[in-house]
Each structure stands twice: as C-alpha cells, then as structure tokens.
Design a protein around this motif. Structure first.
Motif, PDB file in Angstrom:
ATOM      1  N   LEU A   1     -11.993   0.574  10.085  1.00  0.00           N
ATOM      2  CA  LEU A   1     -11.107  -0.678   9.935  1.00  0.00           C
ATOM      3  C   LEU A   1      -9.888  -0.322   8.946  1.00  0.00           C
ATOM      4  N   ALA A   2      -8.969   0.102   9.471  1.00  0.00           N
ATOM      5  CA  ALA A   2      -7.692   0.537   8.313  1.00  0.00           C
ATOM      6  C   ALA A   2      -6.586  -0.507   8.234  1.00  0.00           C
ATOM      7  N   SER A   3      -5.903  -0.522   7.286  1.00  0.00           N
ATOM      8  CA  SER A   3      -4.589  -1.369   7.010  1.00  0.00           C
ATOM      9  C   SER A   3      -3.540  -0.517   7.521  1.00  0.00           C
ATOM     10  N   ILE A   4      -2.699  -0.793   8.287  1.00  0.00           N
ATOM     11  CA  ILE A   4      -1.531   0.016   8.869  1.00  0.00           C
ATOM     12  C   ILE A   4      -0.229  -0.782   8.481  1.00  0.00           C
ATOM     13  N   VAL A   5       0.419   0.031   7.509  1.00  0.00           N
ATOM     14  CA  VAL A   5       1.730  -0.530   7.118  1.00  0.00           C
ATOM     15  C   VAL A   5       2.923   0.168   7.448  1.00  0.00           C
ATOM     16  N   THR A   6       3.829  -0.812   8.090  1.00  0.00           N
ATOM     17  CA  THR A   6       5.163  -0.127   8.464  1.00  0.00           C
ATOM     18  C   THR A   6       6.348  -1.161   7.795  1.00  0.00           C
ATOM     19  N   LEU A   7       7.624  -0.996   8.057  1.00  0.00           N
ATOM     20  CA  LEU A   7       8.452  -1.740   7.324  1.00  0.00           C
ATOM     21  C   LEU A   7       9.131  -2.449   8.731  1.00  0.00           C
ATOM     22  N   GLY A   8       9.232  -3.805   8.714  1.00  0.00           N
ATOM     23  CA  GLY A   8       9.902  -4.605   9.712  1.00  0.00           C
ATOM     24  C   GLY A   8      11.453  -4.377   9.572  1.00  0.00           C
ATOM     25  N   ALA A   9      12.032  -5.222  10.542  1.00  0.00           N
ATOM     26  CA  ALA A   9      13.494  -4.935  10.710  1.00  0.00           C
ATOM     27  C   ALA A   9      14.438  -5.664   9.137  1.00  0.00           C
TER      28      ALA A   9
ATOM     29  N   GLY B   1      -5.969  16.370  10.164  1.00  0.00           N
ATOM     30  CA  GLY B   1      -6.471  15.661  11.151  1.00  0.00           C
ATOM     31  C   GLY B   1      -5.635  14.658  11.547  1.00  0.00           C
ATOM     32  N   VAL B   2      -6.005  13.920  12.815  1.00  0.00           N
ATOM     33  CA  VAL B   2      -5.269  12.851  13.385  1.00  0.00           C
ATOM     34  C   VAL B   2      -6.221  11.602  13.364  1.00  0.00           C
ATOM     35  N   LEU B   3      -5.410  10.540  13.798  1.00  0.00           N
ATOM     36  CA  LEU B   3      -6.151   9.090  13.970  1.00  0.00           C
ATOM     37  C   LEU B   3      -5.666   8.487  15.131  1.00  0.00           C
ATOM     38  N   LEU B   4      -6.809   8.081  16.077  1.00  0.00           N
ATOM     39  CA  LEU B   4      -6.610   7.501  17.260  1.00  0.00           C
ATOM     40  C   LEU B   4      -6.996   5.861  17.129  1.00  0.00           C
ATOM     41  N   GLY B   5      -6.162   5.214  17.949  1.00  0.00           N
ATOM     42  CA  GLY B   5      -6.512   3.814  17.768  1.00  0.00           C
ATOM     43  C   GLY B   5      -5.384   3.296  18.947  1.00  0.00           C
ATOM     44  N   HIS B   6      -5.655   1.620  18.961  1.00  0.00           N
ATOM     45  CA  HIS B   6      -4.676   1.034  19.904  1.00  0.00           C
ATOM     46  C   HIS B   6      -4.620  -0.551  19.182  1.00  0.00           C
ATOM     47  N   CYS B   7      -3.575  -1.036  19.620  1.00  0.00           N
ATOM     48  CA  CYS B   7      -3.496  -2.444  18.962  1.00  0.00           C
ATOM     49  C   CYS B   7      -2.848  -3.379  20.529  1.00  0.00           C
ATOM     50  N   ALA B   8      -3.138  -4.633  20.253  1.00  0.00           N
ATOM     51  CA  ALA B   8      -2.507  -5.566  21.214  1.00  0.00           C
ATOM     52  C   ALA B   8      -1.016  -5.407  21.566  1.00  0.00           C
ATOM     53  N   ARG B   9      -0.618  -5.379  22.880  1.00  0.00           N
ATOM     54  CA  ARG B   9       0.909  -5.093  23.014  1.00  0.00           C
ATOM     55  C   ARG B   9       1.906  -6.122  22.393  1.00  0.00           C
ATOM     56  N   ALA B  10       1.119  -7.361  22.183  1.00  0.00           N
ATOM     57  CA  ALA B  10       1.889  -8.268  21.646  1.00  0.00           C
ATOM     58  C   ALA B  10       2.133  -8.232  20.108  1.00  0.00           C
ATOM     59  N   ASN B  11       1.355  -7.249  19.403  1.00  0.00           N
ATOM     60  CA  ASN B  11       1.405  -7.319  18.206  1.00  0.00           C
ATOM     61  C   ASN B  11       2.752  -6.625  17.642  1.00  0.00           C
ATOM     62  N   PRO B  12       3.612  -7.151  16.790  1.00  0.00           N
ATOM     63  CA  PRO B  12       4.815  -6.519  16.622  1.00  0.00           C
ATOM     64  C   PRO B  12       4.796  -5.303  15.994  1.00  0.00           C
TER      65      PRO B  12
ATOM     66  N   ALA C   1       3.258  -2.747  17.185  1.00  0.00           N
ATOM     67  CA  ALA C   1       3.244  -1.931  18.153  1.00  0.00           C
ATOM     68  C   ALA C   1       4.718  -1.307  18.577  1.00  0.00           C
ATOM     69  N   GLN C   2       5.713  -2.141  18.581  1.00  0.00           N
ATOM     70  CA  GLN C   2       7.089  -2.073  18.659  1.00  0.00           C
ATOM     71  C   GLN C   2       7.389  -1.372  17.670  1.00  0.00           C
ATOM     72  N   ILE C   3       7.049  -1.385  16.266  1.00  0.00           N
ATOM     73  CA  ILE C   3       7.670  -0.817  15.218  1.00  0.00           C
ATOM     74  C   ILE C   3       7.242   0.422  15.338  1.00  0.00           C
ATOM     75  N   LEU C   4       5.966   0.994  15.616  1.00  0.00           N
ATOM     76  CA  LEU C   4       5.408   2.311  15.470  1.00  0.00           C
ATOM     77  C   LEU C   4       6.167   3.012  16.572  1.00  0.00           C
ATOM     78  N   ALA C   5       6.643   2.415  17.511  1.00  0.00           N
ATOM     79  CA  ALA C   5       7.273   3.226  18.801  1.00  0.00           C
ATOM     80  C   ALA C   5       8.800   3.577  18.331  1.00  0.00           C
ATOM     81  N   SER C   6       9.143   2.870  17.436  1.00  0.00           N
ATOM     82  CA  SER C   6      10.667   2.909  17.199  1.00  0.00           C
ATOM     83  C   SER C   6      10.701   3.751  15.668  1.00  0.00           C
ATOM     84  N   GLN C   7       9.545   3.397  14.899  1.00  0.00           N
ATOM     85  CA  GLN C   7       9.566   4.110  13.498  1.00  0.00           C
ATOM     86  C   GLN C   7       8.146   4.689  13.286  1.00  0.00           C
TER      87      GLN C   7
END
Length: 213
Positions: A24-32, A60-71, A73-79
């Motif tokens: 169970l990881a903490s994934i951190v990105t930057l919002g707009a 190595g690599v990390l495999l995972g998924h999140c709810a499509r409604a999770n913001p 998801a959109q951040i990871l797709a663009s950044q």
C-alpha cells in the motif's frame, strides 16, 4: 527523502522486499495548482514489464490501478512523473536500550521512496491482464472466480479503473534500525521482540540484517 548515510541501504533486494511486503503505497503528484496530490494505492513490484514493449528499468516496475474518478488518474495520464513512497514496519524506540543515560527517544522505521515514470494501460485486454497479475499476487484462488463472472460485470469493473505501469527511475531505501549504535542492538532487539506486531517485525528485520545473532 531525508536520508542520513548511516541509514541508507544500497542492497536492492532489501528495497524490493519492503515494496513487496508493504504494497500500500503513497503516490504523490502535482495538481494543476502546484499543490501535491496524494493517493494511497496498492501496487505490485516486479523486475520487468508485463509487456514486451514495456519500459526497461534496473530498479523494476510497479503495477497498479485506481478508480477512474480519482483525480490522480488524470494527473498521471498527463504528467507521468510521480513519487511513490512505501512505509515498512515502524515503532518508537526508548532510550532505555542504551547503557548510558545521555540519550533521547527516537523512531525506528524502514521505508522506500521511488521516482517513477507512469504509463497508462488503456486497452481492455491489457487492463484485464494487469488485474490477473495482481490477483495472482494477492489471492490466486480468486482467479477462477474472476474468469467466471459475467462479461458485462467484469467489463464494467474494468471500465471503472485506470490501470498503470510505473517505471522506477530512482530508488532510495532507508533502514533506520540504530545501526550506528551496535552496543545497543541486543537490548533494542529484546525490547522489540516482546512488543507489538510492529516492533516484532522490526526485531525480525534486525535478525535478517545481521544486527543481532
């Protein structure tokens, strides 16, 4: 992360073990707005990509998924760049383990921090393949049940998630177990071994790392 040299662990097998035992990881990105966005998401570490055209990484690599409604998801797709943090066992350490009194309390912990580049897994069959990989890791017996579910149900479930594969580009591993005070190892281990589930886990790590006999 803040990582004094005495707590830095360079053996990749140790980092891999922490990531696999504490997924169970903490994934951190930057919002707009430039403010960090954090999600707690289980991820699976493995040495190589599931796909032949996937990214190569010495870490190595990390495999995972999140709810499509999770913001996120959109951040990871663009950044694609993100920070992924794993926390292993952790607990308070009393200064009573030292022979002298001029000591203060501290906190023991094991942690891994990974810089990653994210690839979104879009095709339906690839998302299904990723899910089956995660099922095989966490509950192999469920695989048959998943395969036998109605397609309209599994399709809806797959459409409700965003799957991803993260290439680890940099990895740091912190093992803060008082390595620089070997005279206190035996007392520290004895104290942890008779404590909570967390402290007992730290005691086992001390043995595995050769800090105590």
């Amino acid at each position: 992360m803040y990582l004094p040299k005495q707590f830095h662990h360079s053996d990749p097998a140790i980092a891999q073990r922490i990531m696999r035992e504490h997924p169970l990881a903490s994934i951190v990105t930057l919002g707009a707005d430039g403010f960090p966005v954090l999600s707690h998401i289980p991820v699976h570490w493995q040495a190589a990509s599931l796909w032949s055209d996937g990214p190569a990484s010495e870490h190595g690599v990390l495999l995972g998924h999140c709810a499509r409604a999770n913001p996120q998801a959109q951040i990871l797709a663009s950044q694609p760049q993100a920070l992924v943090s794993f926390m292993g066992p952790q607990a308070y350490m009393s200064p009573s383990v030292y022979a002298d009194l001029q000591r203060v309390p501290t906190w023991s912990y094991l942690a891994v921090q990974a810089k990653v580049l994210t690839r979104i897994i879009d095709p339906h069959e690839d998302r299904d393949r990723l899910l089956k990989c995660l099922i095989a890791e966490h509950e192999p017996a469920y695989a048959q049940q998943w395969r036998e579910l109605p397609s309209h149900y599994t399709g809806a479930m797959l459409n409700g998630i965003v799957a991803f594969e993260m290439q680890i580009t940099d990895l740091q591993c912190a093992v803060k177990l008082n390595q620089h005070r070997p005279e206190a190892h035996a007392a520290m281990h004895a104290s942890y071994a008779q404590g909570s589930e967390q402290t007992q886990a730290l005691a086992r790590w001390m043995q595995d790392l050769g800090l105590v006999a």
